[in-house]
Design a protein around this motif. Structure first.
Motif, PDB file in Angstrom:
ATOM      1  N   UNK A 195       0.816  -1.218   0.000  1.00  0.00           N
ATOM      2  CA  UNK A 195       0.000   0.000   0.000  1.00  0.00           C
ATOM      3  C   UNK A 195       0.849   1.268   0.000  1.00  0.00           C
ATOM      4  N   UNK A 196       0.183   2.380  -0.330  1.00  0.00           N
ATOM      5  CA  UNK A 196       0.858   3.691  -0.323  1.00  0.00           C
ATOM      6  C   UNK A 196       0.614   4.456   0.967  1.00  0.00           C
ATOM      7  N   UNK A 197      -0.246   3.936   1.816  1.00  0.00           N
ATOM      8  CA  UNK A 197      -0.657   4.697   2.992  1.00  0.00           C
ATOM      9  C   UNK A 197      -0.041   4.152   4.275  1.00  0.00           C
ATOM     10  N   UNK A 198      -0.034   4.981   5.303  1.00  0.00           N
ATOM     11  CA  UNK A 198       0.406   4.587   6.628  1.00  0.00           C
ATOM     12  C   UNK A 198       1.900   4.304   6.725  1.00  0.00           C
ATOM     13  N   UNK A 199       2.234   3.539   7.745  1.00  0.00           N
ATOM     14  CA  UNK A 199       3.630   3.191   8.003  1.00  0.00           C
ATOM     15  C   UNK A 199       4.197   2.386   6.833  1.00  0.00           C
ATOM     16  N   UNK A 200       3.368   1.486   6.264  1.00  0.00           N
ATOM     17  CA  UNK A 200       3.875   0.671   5.155  1.00  0.00           C
ATOM     18  C   UNK A 200       4.181   1.522   3.923  1.00  0.00           C
ATOM     19  N   UNK A 201       3.393   2.539   3.673  1.00  0.00           N
ATOM     20  CA  UNK A 201       3.682   3.438   2.555  1.00  0.00           C
ATOM     21  C   UNK A 201       4.942   4.252   2.798  1.00  0.00           C
ATOM     22  N   UNK A 202       5.148   4.662   4.048  1.00  0.00           N
ATOM     23  CA  UNK A 202       6.324   5.467   4.398  1.00  0.00           C
ATOM     24  C   UNK A 202       7.616   4.678   4.195  1.00  0.00           C
ATOM     25  N   UNK A 203       7.627   3.428   4.632  1.00  0.00           N
ATOM     26  CA  UNK A 203       8.852   2.633   4.477  1.00  0.00           C
ATOM     27  C   UNK A 203       9.112   2.325   3.003  1.00  0.00           C
ATOM     28  N   UNK A 204       8.045   2.024   2.253  1.00  0.00           N
ATOM     29  CA  UNK A 204       8.216   1.737   0.818  1.00  0.00           C
ATOM     30  C   UNK A 204       8.749   2.963   0.083  1.00  0.00           C
ATOM     31  N   UNK A 205       8.164   4.121   0.342  1.00  0.00           N
ATOM     32  CA  UNK A 205       8.619   5.345  -0.313  1.00  0.00           C
ATOM     33  C   UNK A 205      10.075   5.658   0.033  1.00  0.00           C
ATOM     34  N   UNK A 206      10.453   5.402   1.274  1.00  0.00           N
ATOM     35  CA  UNK A 206      11.828   5.667   1.696  1.00  0.00           C
ATOM     36  C   UNK A 206      12.823   4.748   0.983  1.00  0.00           C
ATOM     37  N   UNK A 207      12.489   3.456   0.921  1.00  0.00           N
ATOM     38  CA  UNK A 207      13.377   2.512   0.216  1.00  0.00           C
ATOM     39  C   UNK A 207      13.506   2.937  -1.248  1.00  0.00           C
ATOM     40  N   UNK A 208      12.373   3.228  -1.884  1.00  0.00           N
ATOM     41  CA  UNK A 208      12.387   3.613  -3.303  1.00  0.00           C
ATOM     42  C   UNK A 208      13.167   4.908  -3.534  1.00  0.00           C
ATOM     43  N   UNK A 209      12.940   5.912  -2.697  1.00  0.00           N
ATOM     44  CA  UNK A 209      13.608   7.201  -2.906  1.00  0.00           C
ATOM     45  C   UNK A 209      15.102   7.125  -2.644  1.00  0.00           C
ATOM     46  N   UNK A 210      15.529   6.061  -1.965  1.00  0.00           N
ATOM     47  CA  UNK A 210      16.952   5.852  -1.727  1.00  0.00           C
ATOM     48  C   UNK A 210      17.552   4.805  -2.657  1.00  0.00           C
ATOM     49  N   UNK A 211      16.813   4.493  -3.733  1.00  0.00           N
ATOM     50  CA  UNK A 211      17.338   3.604  -4.769  1.00  0.00           C
ATOM     51  C   UNK A 211      17.203   2.128  -4.500  1.00  0.00           C
ATOM     52  N   UNK A 212      16.351   1.732  -3.557  1.00  0.00           N
ATOM     53  CA  UNK A 212      16.211   0.326  -3.215  1.00  0.00           C
ATOM     54  C   UNK A 212      15.106  -0.380  -3.974  1.00  0.00           C
ATOM     55  N   UNK A 213      15.022  -1.682  -3.753  1.00  0.00           N
ATOM     56  CA  UNK A 213      14.036  -2.556  -4.377  1.00  0.00           C
ATOM     57  C   UNK A 213      12.870  -2.760  -3.412  1.00  0.00           C
ATOM     58  N   UNK A 214      11.631  -2.651  -3.934  1.00  0.00           N
ATOM     59  CA  UNK A 214      10.454  -2.852  -3.099  1.00  0.00           C
ATOM     60  C   UNK A 214       9.481  -3.793  -3.806  1.00  0.00           C
ATOM     61  N   UNK A 215       9.097  -4.850  -3.104  1.00  0.00           N
ATOM     62  CA  UNK A 215       8.144  -5.819  -3.618  1.00  0.00           C
ATOM     63  C   UNK A 215       6.907  -5.767  -2.718  1.00  0.00           C
ATOM     64  N   UNK A 216       5.759  -5.492  -3.328  1.00  0.00           N
ATOM     65  CA  UNK A 216       4.506  -5.446  -2.591  1.00  0.00           C
ATOM     66  C   UNK A 216       3.689  -6.699  -2.818  1.00  0.00           C
ATOM     67  N   UNK A 217       3.017  -7.158  -1.765  1.00  0.00           N
ATOM     68  CA  UNK A 217       2.123  -8.315  -1.845  1.00  0.00           C
ATOM     69  C   UNK A 217       0.809  -7.876  -1.213  1.00  0.00           C
ATOM     70  N   UNK A 218      -0.244  -7.796  -2.031  1.00  0.00           N
ATOM     71  CA  UNK A 218      -1.508  -7.265  -1.552  1.00  0.00           C
ATOM     72  C   UNK A 218      -2.666  -8.101  -2.114  1.00  0.00           C
ATOM     73  N   UNK A 219      -3.638  -8.458  -1.262  1.00  0.00           N
ATOM     74  CA  UNK A 219      -4.800  -9.208  -1.758  1.00  0.00           C
ATOM     75  C   UNK A 219      -5.619  -8.361  -2.730  1.00  0.00           C
ATOM     76  N   UNK A 220      -6.198  -9.007  -3.707  1.00  0.00           N
ATOM     77  CA  UNK A 220      -6.949  -8.302  -4.748  1.00  0.00           C
ATOM     78  C   UNK A 220      -8.066  -7.427  -4.169  1.00  0.00           C
ATOM     79  N   UNK A 221      -8.768  -7.927  -3.173  1.00  0.00           N
ATOM     80  CA  UNK A 221      -9.886  -7.151  -2.627  1.00  0.00           C
ATOM     81  C   UNK A 221      -9.427  -5.911  -1.851  1.00  0.00           C
ATOM     82  N   UNK A 222      -8.130  -5.814  -1.550  1.00  0.00           N
ATOM     83  CA  UNK A 222      -7.620  -4.641  -0.852  1.00  0.00           C
ATOM     84  C   UNK A 222      -6.924  -3.643  -1.778  1.00  0.00           C
TER      85      UNK A 222
END
Length: 108
Positions: free
Chosen positions: A66-93
């Motif tokens: 997700x893009x929101x909350x704590x999980x969005x913050x960590x993902x954005x930080x990894x990405x903005x620092x050149x890292x790899x991010x893999x998301x796993x999210x159920x279809x209904x979410x």
């Protein structure tokens, strides 16, 4: 004929091959965190710091997608620092949690 030198070369080659294989393996950390920012602003601050630390040490992130909350913050930080991010999210979410569109990979 003594083949000890050949055995030695084969043994050393296997050591090199194993060390190359280990160095090529990607390191990833799975972080379970909320889609909420929580009650304390420190949660977001720490998530961003962890993301930057992971990226600087070439450790990829696997998380809830997700893009929101704590999980969005960590993902954005990894990405903005050149890292790899893999998301796993159920279809209904996907729509409910606003699936991140800029990930390295997303699995729905």
């Amino acid at each position: 004929m003594n083949h000890n030198w050949l055995q030695l070369i084969v043994a050393e080659s296997m050591k090199c091959a194993n060390s190359i294989r280990i160095s090529l393996m990607k390191k990833r950390l799975c972080v379970f965190c909320g889609a909420s920012s929580g009650n304390n602003p420190e949660y977001i601050k720490v998530a961003k710091a962890l993301g930057a630390l992971m990226a600087s040490n070439q450790i990829g992130l696997v998380y809830g997608g997700a893009t929101i909350g704590v999980m969005g913050a960590i993902a954005d930080s990894v990405l903005s620092n050149g890292g790899e991010v893999i998301g796993v999210i159920p279809e209904h979410l996907v729509n409910y949690e606003i699936a991140h569109k800029n990930l390295t990979e997303i699995h729905i």
